[in-house]
Scaffold this motif. Structure first.
Motif, PDB file in Angstrom:
ATOM      1  N   TYR A   1     -17.418 -33.815  26.175  1.00 47.65           N
ATOM      2  CA  TYR A   1     -18.447 -32.801  26.364  1.00 47.65           C
ATOM      3  C   TYR A   1     -17.781 -31.439  26.458  1.00 47.65           C
ATOM      4  CZ  TYR A   1     -22.555 -30.422  28.164  1.00 47.65           C
ATOM      5  OH  TYR A   1     -23.614 -29.564  28.334  1.00 47.65           O
ATOM      6  N   ARG A   2     -18.295 -30.484  25.688  1.00 50.69           N
ATOM      7  CA  ARG A   2     -17.798 -29.107  25.702  1.00 50.69           C
ATOM      8  C   ARG A   2     -18.907 -28.226  26.255  1.00 50.69           C
ATOM      9  NH1 ARG A   2     -12.445 -28.878  25.852  1.00 50.69           N
ATOM     10  NH2 ARG A   2     -11.446 -29.765  23.996  1.00 50.69           N
ATOM     11  N   TYR A   3     -18.741 -27.831  27.496  1.00 54.00           N
ATOM     12  CA  TYR A   3     -19.769 -27.087  28.210  1.00 54.00           C
ATOM     13  C   TYR A   3     -20.251 -25.826  27.479  1.00 54.00           C
ATOM     14  CZ  TYR A   3     -22.128 -24.424  31.819  1.00 54.00           C
ATOM     15  OH  TYR A   3     -23.047 -23.685  32.501  1.00 54.00           O
ATOM     16  N   PRO A   4     -19.372 -24.971  26.945  1.00 55.56           N
ATOM     17  CA  PRO A   4     -19.863 -23.736  26.315  1.00 55.56           C
ATOM     18  C   PRO A   4     -20.875 -23.964  25.186  1.00 55.56           C
ATOM     19  CG  PRO A   4     -17.527 -23.545  26.709  1.00 55.56           C
ATOM     20  CD  PRO A   4     -17.902 -24.983  26.990  1.00 55.56           C
ATOM     21  N   VAL A   5     -20.732 -25.068  24.434  1.00 55.83           N
ATOM     22  CA  VAL A   5     -21.667 -25.331  23.338  1.00 55.83           C
ATOM     23  C   VAL A   5     -22.687 -26.411  23.699  1.00 55.83           C
ATOM     24  CG1 VAL A   5     -20.089 -24.518  21.549  1.00 55.83           C
ATOM     25  CG2 VAL A   5     -20.082 -26.939  22.162  1.00 55.83           C
ATOM     26  N   ARG A   6     -22.590 -26.940  24.916  1.00 58.12           N
ATOM     27  CA  ARG A   6     -23.543 -27.937  25.429  1.00 58.12           C
ATOM     28  C   ARG A   6     -23.678 -29.139  24.500  1.00 58.12           C
ATOM     29  NH1 ARG A   6     -25.541 -26.019  30.600  1.00 58.12           N
ATOM     30  NH2 ARG A   6     -25.080 -23.812  30.545  1.00 58.12           N
TER      31      ARG A   6
END
Length: 190
Positions: A71-76
């Motif tokens: 999971y990559r938080y900045p791009v959700r």
């Protein structure tokens, strides 16, 4: 951070200040004069060097690669990526050491051979962060040693053909992964 000679391109930094800082990232705000004389503002994201590793094996159906999904938080979103990372706590560590450590940490793989394919800049329009690209071969599977922040990360070995299908169909969108694959392929190592 860079081995390249400084080429100002005619830009002059008039002032600079740190706008934000944490252990991983620093944002610098520069007031600049462009080559034609106009002034402007540049926000520069400063980050340490990173590594990206293409683990290449051989399976019954041809060459294999190991990707991670996290999971990559900045791009959700959860992204498919090659193993990569940086050691904020050891900024002086040799890139190959970081590559070996990140590969084992994220996938459990150990490599007999790490070949340095080259250097790339992740986002040169706003960041000074550069990465070292490695091809890892002679792989031995061990146990991953993921950090607490990587608890959701999963590791997947697939054929190179499957990875290429995923790229064509838009399932792999990480630009570092795409650039690393292109660089290794351009060297004729795949």
């Amino acid at each position: 951070m860079t081995d390249a000679p400084d080429d100002s391109g005619g830009y002059v930094t008039l002032s600079s200040r740190i706008a934000y800082e944490n252990p991983w990232t620093r944002v610098r705000e520069d007031i600049i004069r462009r080559p034609e004389g106009g002034e402007g503002l540049y926000g520069v994201v400063e980050r340490g060097e990173f590594v990206v590793i293409l683990p290449l094996g051989q399976g019954p159906d041809g060459p294999t690669v190991t990707l991670v999904r996290q999971y990559r938080y900045p791009v959700r979103a959860r992204l498919w990526e090659l193993p990569m990372g940086m050691w904020e706590h050891r900024p002086d560590a040799a890139p190959e050491m970081v590559a070996r450590g990140e590969l084992e940490e994220e996938t459990g793989l150990r490599a007999d051979l790490m070949r340095h394919a080259g250097i790339l800049y992740q986002a040169a329009g706003y960041s000074n962060q550069r990465g070292h690209v490695y091809l890892a071969t002679g792989l031995t599977q061990g146990t991953p040693r993921r950090e607490a922040t990587e608890a959701d990360l999963t590791s997947h070995t697939m054929t190179l053909a499957e990875m290429e299908r995923m790229i064509r169909e838009g399932e792999i969108t990480c630009m570092v992964t795409l650039a690393a694959l292109a660089l290794i392929r351009a060297r004729g190592w795949l």
